[in-house]
Design an enzyme around this catalytic site. Structure first.
Site, PDB file in Angstrom:
ATOM      1  N   CYS A 137       0.344  -4.742  -0.885  1.00  0.00           N
ATOM      2  CA  CYS A 137      -0.573  -3.939  -1.708  1.00  0.00           C
ATOM      3  C   CYS A 137      -1.626  -4.836  -2.346  1.00  0.00           C
ATOM      4  O   CYS A 137      -1.388  -5.433  -3.405  1.00  0.00           O
ATOM      5  CB  CYS A 137       0.220  -3.177  -2.769  1.00  0.00           C
ATOM      6  N   CYS A 177      -2.634  -3.767  -5.870  1.00  0.00           N
ATOM      7  CA  CYS A 177      -1.682  -4.112  -6.927  1.00  0.00           C
ATOM      8  C   CYS A 177      -1.720  -5.608  -7.245  1.00  0.00           C
ATOM      9  O   CYS A 177      -1.625  -6.000  -8.408  1.00  0.00           O
ATOM     10  CB  CYS A 177      -0.250  -3.773  -6.515  1.00  0.00           C
ATOM     11  N   ASP A 178      -1.814  -6.454  -6.223  1.00  0.00           N
ATOM     12  CA  ASP A 178      -1.565  -7.885  -6.414  1.00  0.00           C
ATOM     13  C   ASP A 178      -2.768  -8.798  -6.186  1.00  0.00           C
ATOM     14  O   ASP A 178      -2.676  -9.999  -6.445  1.00  0.00           O
ATOM     15  CB  ASP A 178      -0.432  -8.336  -5.466  1.00  0.00           C
TER      16      ASP A 178
END
Ligand code: NAP
Length: 307
Positions: free
Chosen positions: A134, A137-138
């Site tokens: 992701c 997300c990261d």
């Protein structure tokens, strides 16, 4: 104790939320069962540029707007990791991992797909230590660092473009010498100075220093020569598999595990529907998922009311 509904929708991505809007507006007692946050893959997508009427929005915002809409007409939102769906004729039973059991006159499965893993040494043990599925997300953890994206589809190229905002350099590794992604995103990554494409290579092993990812070992498909790329982030985007393990008892899946449905999004079992990425189809998009959800909910409504 079993709880009864007219319609249970498994999954609260775009397909499930669209079904929820149509079913609850039609007056069906409806619940969405979801094991994570509402939004499905939308929540992991940086930019949506093909949702008609909005030239560009981020996935999390669209997910949030859809969620608000999907529960505005009385549909319930329930937490549940479904492990089995059983056909009991007039009623379908839905069993969750925590033992909760629901009954419904119809079920729409809109559970989507899960990211495929590379299945190479060093991958699983480095999830959260540099391996991520992701970018949204990261990605920000890799500011001014080098990262590697594996895959040449829309997901890989879109997320590589997103990562280039933070990373010093983004290497995209593809196993052929052509991409699978839409031309518009291919053009955009080719004009991006931070992105470097490595064609005709496959990943062999993810390397680490005991604490975090330190690189990836690649092999040239033609020459078999091996090369190491030093990097701290690895983002595999090599496709998806359908999240349908809880349907294996029902004989409604094809060989790849996707649901087989007719033009009403209904399986061969009356009252069990499939919608969105989880069904066998050509085009997996937010618009086609919402389309499926609407069709399935409308047909379920007609069936339940005997229309
Ligand atoms: P995808 O289109 O199936 O692409 C997967 C990529 O990974 C391909 O380049 C494939 O290579 C490569 N690959 C597969 N297995 C591999 C392995 N073991 N090692 C190395 N490379 C491997 O998957 P996706 O990008 O996740 O997209 C899934 C669906 O969602 C598609 O229908 C896509 O169009 C859709 N989608 C649409 C959008 C959008 O419209 N904006 C955004 C995201 C996703 P080969 O090409 O050589 O097979």
């Amino acid at each position: 104790m079993e709880r009864q509904y007219d319609l249970i929708i498994i999954g609260a991505g775009p397909a499930g939320m669209s079904a929820s809007i149509y079913a609850s507006r039609a007056g069906l007692k409806t619940a969405m069962l979801e094991m994570g946050a509402p939004g499905g893959k939308l929540t992991k997508t940086a930019e949506i540029a093909n949702w008609p009427g909005i030239k560009g929005t981020d996935g999390a915002q669209l997910a949030s707007d859809m969620f608000e809409h999907s529960t505005a007409f009385g549909s319930e939102y329930l937490y549940g990791n479904v492990i089995q769906v059983s056909d009991e004729g007039t009623y379908k039973s839905i069993l969750c991992e925590d033992g909760a059991c629901y009954q419904a006159k119809a079920v729409i499965v809109a559970s989507g797909t899960q990211e495929r893993m590379l299945q190479i040494p060093g991958e699983e043990e480095n999830i959260g230590r540099g391996v991520s599925y992701c970018a949204v997300c990261d990605g920000a953890f890799f500011k001014n660092q080098e990262v590697v994206v594996i895959g040449g589809g829309n997901s890989a190229l879109e997320e590589a473009a997103y990562l280039s905002q933070f990373a010093a350099k983004v290497h995209i590794v593809i196993r052929r010498d052509v991409f699978r992604a839409d031309q518009i995103i291919q053009d955009s990554i080719q004009s991006n100075d931070k992105i470097h494409v490595i064609p005709k290579h496959i990943p062999l092993r993810i390397l680490d220093d005991g604490m975090r990812v330190s690189g990836i070992l690649l092999q040239n498909i033609d020459t078999k020569e091996e090369t190491t790329i030093a990097c701290h982030g690895i983002f595999p985007y090599i496709g998806q598999d359908p999240a349908t393990s809880f349907l294996r008892n029902l004989d409604v899946l094809n060989e790849q595990g996707y649901m087989i449905v007719n033009e009403n999004c209904e399986t061969k079992i009356k009252g069990i529907y499939g919608a969105g990425d989880v069904i066998h189809k050509q085009l997996r998009q937010v618009v086609t998922a919402t389309n499926d959800g609407a069709i399935a909910a409308q047909h379920a409504f007609h069936q339940i009311k005997g229309i």
